[in-house]
Design a protein around this motif. Structure first.
Motif, PDB file in Angstrom:
ATOM      1  N   CYS A 246       0.916  -1.072  -0.048  1.00  0.00           N
ATOM      2  CA  CYS A 246       0.079  -0.083  -0.028  1.00  0.00           C
ATOM      3  C   CYS A 246       0.959   1.288   0.142  1.00  0.00           C
ATOM      4  O   CYS A 246       1.104   2.031   0.860  1.00  0.00           O
ATOM      5  CB  CYS A 246      -0.842   0.015   1.238  1.00  0.00           C
ATOM      6  N   ALA A 247       1.500   1.426  -0.992  1.00  0.00           N
ATOM      7  CA  ALA A 247       2.470   2.656  -1.220  1.00  0.00           C
ATOM      8  C   ALA A 247       2.091   3.998  -1.091  1.00  0.00           C
ATOM      9  O   ALA A 247       2.607   4.798  -0.543  1.00  0.00           O
ATOM     10  CB  ALA A 247       3.307   2.382  -2.782  1.00  0.00           C
ATOM     11  N   ASP A 248       0.882   4.365  -1.591  1.00  0.00           N
ATOM     12  CA  ASP A 248       0.270   5.569  -1.488  1.00  0.00           C
ATOM     13  C   ASP A 248      -0.238   5.886  -0.085  1.00  0.00           C
ATOM     14  O   ASP A 248       0.311   6.858   0.332  1.00  0.00           O
ATOM     15  CB  ASP A 248      -1.308   5.614  -2.192  1.00  0.00           C
ATOM     16  N   ALA A 249      -0.718   4.952   0.601  1.00  0.00           N
ATOM     17  CA  ALA A 249      -0.917   5.138   1.997  1.00  0.00           C
ATOM     18  C   ALA A 249       0.426   5.260   2.944  1.00  0.00           C
ATOM     19  O   ALA A 249       0.509   6.181   3.826  1.00  0.00           O
ATOM     20  CB  ALA A 249      -1.669   3.844   2.793  1.00  0.00           C
ATOM     21  N   PHE A 250       1.397   4.387   2.540  1.00  0.00           N
ATOM     22  CA  PHE A 250       2.663   4.789   3.455  1.00  0.00           C
ATOM     23  C   PHE A 250       3.299   6.124   3.097  1.00  0.00           C
ATOM     24  O   PHE A 250       3.772   6.685   3.704  1.00  0.00           O
ATOM     25  CB  PHE A 250       3.721   3.790   2.630  1.00  0.00           C
TER      26      PHE A 250
ATOM     27  N   GLY B   2       7.828  -5.527   8.979  1.00  0.00           N
ATOM     28  CA  GLY B   2       7.753  -6.888   8.254  1.00  0.00           C
ATOM     29  C   GLY B   2       6.335  -6.634   7.207  1.00  0.00           C
ATOM     30  O   GLY B   2       5.523  -5.744   7.488  1.00  0.00           O
ATOM     31  N   ASP B   3       6.095  -7.449   6.436  1.00  0.00           N
ATOM     32  CA  ASP B   3       5.062  -7.770   5.323  1.00  0.00           C
ATOM     33  C   ASP B   3       5.191  -6.509   4.552  1.00  0.00           C
ATOM     34  O   ASP B   3       4.277  -5.553   4.531  1.00  0.00           O
ATOM     35  CB  ASP B   3       3.725  -7.953   6.121  1.00  0.00           C
ATOM     36  N   LEU B   4       6.389  -5.998   3.847  1.00  0.00           N
ATOM     37  CA  LEU B   4       6.408  -4.737   3.138  1.00  0.00           C
ATOM     38  C   LEU B   4       5.828  -5.018   1.883  1.00  0.00           C
ATOM     39  O   LEU B   4       5.204  -3.919   1.495  1.00  0.00           O
ATOM     40  CB  LEU B   4       7.978  -4.719   2.902  1.00  0.00           C
ATOM     41  N   VAL B   5       5.191  -6.076   1.364  1.00  0.00           N
ATOM     42  CA  VAL B   5       4.756  -6.280   0.063  1.00  0.00           C
ATOM     43  C   VAL B   5       3.615  -7.365   0.151  1.00  0.00           C
ATOM     44  O   VAL B   5       3.426  -8.035   1.166  1.00  0.00           O
ATOM     45  CB  VAL B   5       5.701  -6.843  -0.919  1.00  0.00           C
TER      46      VAL B   5
ATOM     47  N   ILE C 287       8.684  -1.164  -2.015  1.00  0.00           N
ATOM     48  CA  ILE C 287       9.878  -1.521  -2.106  1.00  0.00           C
ATOM     49  C   ILE C 287      10.936  -0.305  -2.476  1.00  0.00           C
ATOM     50  O   ILE C 287      11.962   0.014  -1.750  1.00  0.00           O
ATOM     51  CB  ILE C 287      10.444  -2.808  -2.724  1.00  0.00           C
ATOM     52  N   GLU C 288      10.594   0.002  -3.645  1.00  0.00           N
ATOM     53  CA  GLU C 288      11.325   1.291  -4.126  1.00  0.00           C
ATOM     54  C   GLU C 288      11.522   2.486  -3.246  1.00  0.00           C
ATOM     55  O   GLU C 288      12.306   3.074  -3.241  1.00  0.00           O
ATOM     56  CB  GLU C 288      10.876   1.719  -5.582  1.00  0.00           C
ATOM     57  N   ARG C 289      10.302   2.890  -2.850  1.00  0.00           N
ATOM     58  CA  ARG C 289       9.937   3.989  -1.592  1.00  0.00           C
ATOM     59  C   ARG C 289      11.068   3.555  -0.557  1.00  0.00           C
ATOM     60  O   ARG C 289      11.852   4.551  -0.003  1.00  0.00           O
ATOM     61  CB  ARG C 289       8.863   4.176  -1.208  1.00  0.00           C
ATOM     62  N   LEU C 290      11.019   2.420   0.007  1.00  0.00           N
ATOM     63  CA  LEU C 290      11.589   2.102   1.167  1.00  0.00           C
ATOM     64  C   LEU C 290      13.110   2.096   0.778  1.00  0.00           C
ATOM     65  O   LEU C 290      13.894   2.327   1.519  1.00  0.00           O
ATOM     66  CB  LEU C 290      11.428   0.625   1.945  1.00  0.00           C
ATOM     67  N   MET C 291      13.801   1.588  -0.350  1.00  0.00           N
ATOM     68  CA  MET C 291      14.974   1.283  -0.566  1.00  0.00           C
ATOM     69  C   MET C 291      15.589   2.898  -0.684  1.00  0.00           C
ATOM     70  O   MET C 291      16.614   3.224  -0.437  1.00  0.00           O
ATOM     71  CB  MET C 291      15.279   0.688  -1.870  1.00  0.00           C
TER      72      MET C 291
ATOM     73  N   VAL D 271      15.407  -7.502  -0.183  1.00  0.00           N
ATOM     74  CA  VAL D 271      14.552  -8.099   0.518  1.00  0.00           C
ATOM     75  C   VAL D 271      15.468  -9.237   1.545  1.00  0.00           C
ATOM     76  O   VAL D 271      15.111  -9.224   2.682  1.00  0.00           O
ATOM     77  CB  VAL D 271      13.271  -8.565  -0.281  1.00  0.00           C
ATOM     78  N   ARG D 272      16.215 -10.134   1.058  1.00  0.00           N
ATOM     79  CA  ARG D 272      16.704 -11.336   1.559  1.00  0.00           C
ATOM     80  C   ARG D 272      17.833 -10.617   2.609  1.00  0.00           C
ATOM     81  O   ARG D 272      18.274 -11.420   3.560  1.00  0.00           O
ATOM     82  CB  ARG D 272      17.057 -12.141   0.802  1.00  0.00           C
TER      83      ARG D 272
END
Length: 284
Positions: A12-16, A36-39, A49-53, A102-103
Motif C-alpha cells: 500500500c505505497a500510497d498510504a505509506f 515486516g510484510d512490506l509487500v 519496496i522502491e520507496r523504502l529502498m 529483501v533477503r
C-alpha cells in the motif's frame, strides 16, 4: 530527531507515502522501522519496496511472512497465490537487486530498548536470545546458496522449542515464530507450543488452553517492550508490554505509526492514515 515504528505496508505505497507526509518525516534527521510484510496483496508492491529502498539508512525493514513468500515464489519454491500482487517485482528489470535487498533485511531488531519483530516470540526466549536466533536465520538467507534454505524453510514442524534443535528444524521454528506466531499453548506439558490454526482477533485467547503469545505469564521478554505487526484483526493493541501495529491498511483499516518516546517518557505518540480497501478482510 524522531524514530517511528510502522505496521504492515503490504504493497500500500500510497498510504505509506501519505503517512510519511503526516509525520513530516525527514530522512536527514528521522528514522523509521517497518515491522515486516512490506509487500503483497496491496496493488503497489514494487512501489513500496522502491520507496523504502530510496530512504536508505533512514529506514529499516523487518522480514515478514509475505516477504519470505516473495523470495520463495521468485525462485520457484512456492506457487503464487491467487491474491498475490508480486508480478511487478518479479517482472522488474531490477528484479535481482530488489530480491537481494529483501533477503538482506533482519528478522528482529532492538531500537531504543524495544524488541521489534514481525509476529512474535516464544516464552523461553529472552530479548538477547531472540536477536541471536534471528541472526542465525539472517546469515542463512544472506548466504550464496540461500535458495537451498528456502526449499526447506516452510512447514509447521517443529512447533515446540528445544535448545537441542539443530539444522533446518531449528531455523524453521525461528522463522515461524518471528513471522507467523499468534497463539501458543498456554498450559500443560506443551506450554509454548505454536498453534497455526486459530487466527481470530482475540487478545483474551482462543480458549483457556490457547493464548496470544504476548499473554503467557512465563514469557522471558515480559519486561521488554515489544512491537510487532502481522495480526491485522487484532489491530492497534497494547497489552502485556506488547504493541501490535498492524491495523489492517490492506483491508480498508489504517496504516499506523508510533513515535518512540524519549528515554524515561511513558507515552506513545500514534499517527494513523485511513486506507482504501484492497481486499475483503482476512486473517493472514
Amino acid at each position: 530527531m524522531a524514530t517511528y515504528l510502522i505496521g504492515d505496508v503490504q504493497g500500500c505505497a500510497d498510504a505509506f507515502s501519505a503517512l510519511l507526509d503526516a509525520l513530516r518525516f525527514d530522512p536527514t534527521h528521522d528514522r523509521l522501522v517497518v515491522l515486516g510484510d512490506l509487500v503483497n496483496r496491496g496493488a503497489q508492491s514494487l512501489q513500496s519496496i522502491e520507496r523504502l529502498m530510496a530512504l536508505g539508512d533512514s529506514a529499516q525493514c523487518l522480514l515478514g511472512n509475505h516477504d519470505l513468500h516473495l523470495l520463495a515464489v521468485a525462485h520457484g519454491v512456492r506457487k503464487a497465490h491467487r491474491n498475490d500482487t508480486l508480478d511487478d517485482i518479479l517482472q522488474s528489470p531490477r528484479r535481482a537487486e530488489l530480491l537481494d535487498w529483501v533477503r538482506s533485511r533482519p528478522l528482529a531488531l532492538m531500537e531504543q530498548g524495544w524488541l521489534l519483530v514481525h509476529a512474535g516470540v516464544l516464552p523461553q526466549w529472552s530479548a538477547e536470545k531472540t536477536l541471536q536466533l534471528a541472526a542465525e536465520v539472517e546469515r542463512r538467507l544472506r548466504a550464496p546458496d540461500y535458495v537451498d534454505f528456502l526449499r526447506v524453510m516452510f512447514g509447521n514442524q517443529p512447533d515446540e522449542w528445544s535448545e537441542n534443535l539443530a539444522g533446518f528444524d531449528r531455523l524453521r521454528i525461528v522463522v515461524n515464530t518471528l513471522t507467523r506466531a499468534r497463539f501458543l499453548q498456554a498450559t500443560g506439558p506443551h506450554a509454548g507450543r505454536l498453534d497455526f490454526h486459530h487466527k481470530q482477533a482475540s487478545a483474551n485467547g482462543a480458549s483457556a488452553e490457547l493464548q496470544p503469545w504476548f499473554a503467557l505469564p512465563q514469557r522471558r521478554t515480559a519486561k521488554t517492550p515489544i512491537a510487532f505487526g502481522h495480526w491485522s484483526t487484532l489491530g492497534l493493541h497494547w497489552a502485556h508490554n506488547a504493541l501490535c501495529l498492524d491495523s489492517g491498511c490492506l483491508w480498508g483499516g489504517t496504516l499506523t505509526a508510533v513515535k518512540l518516546p524519549p528515554a524515561g517518557q511513558p507515552w506513545l505518540e500514534v499517527t494513523q492514515i485511513p486506507c482504501d480497501r484492497s481486499l475483503a478482510p482476512m486473517t493472514d
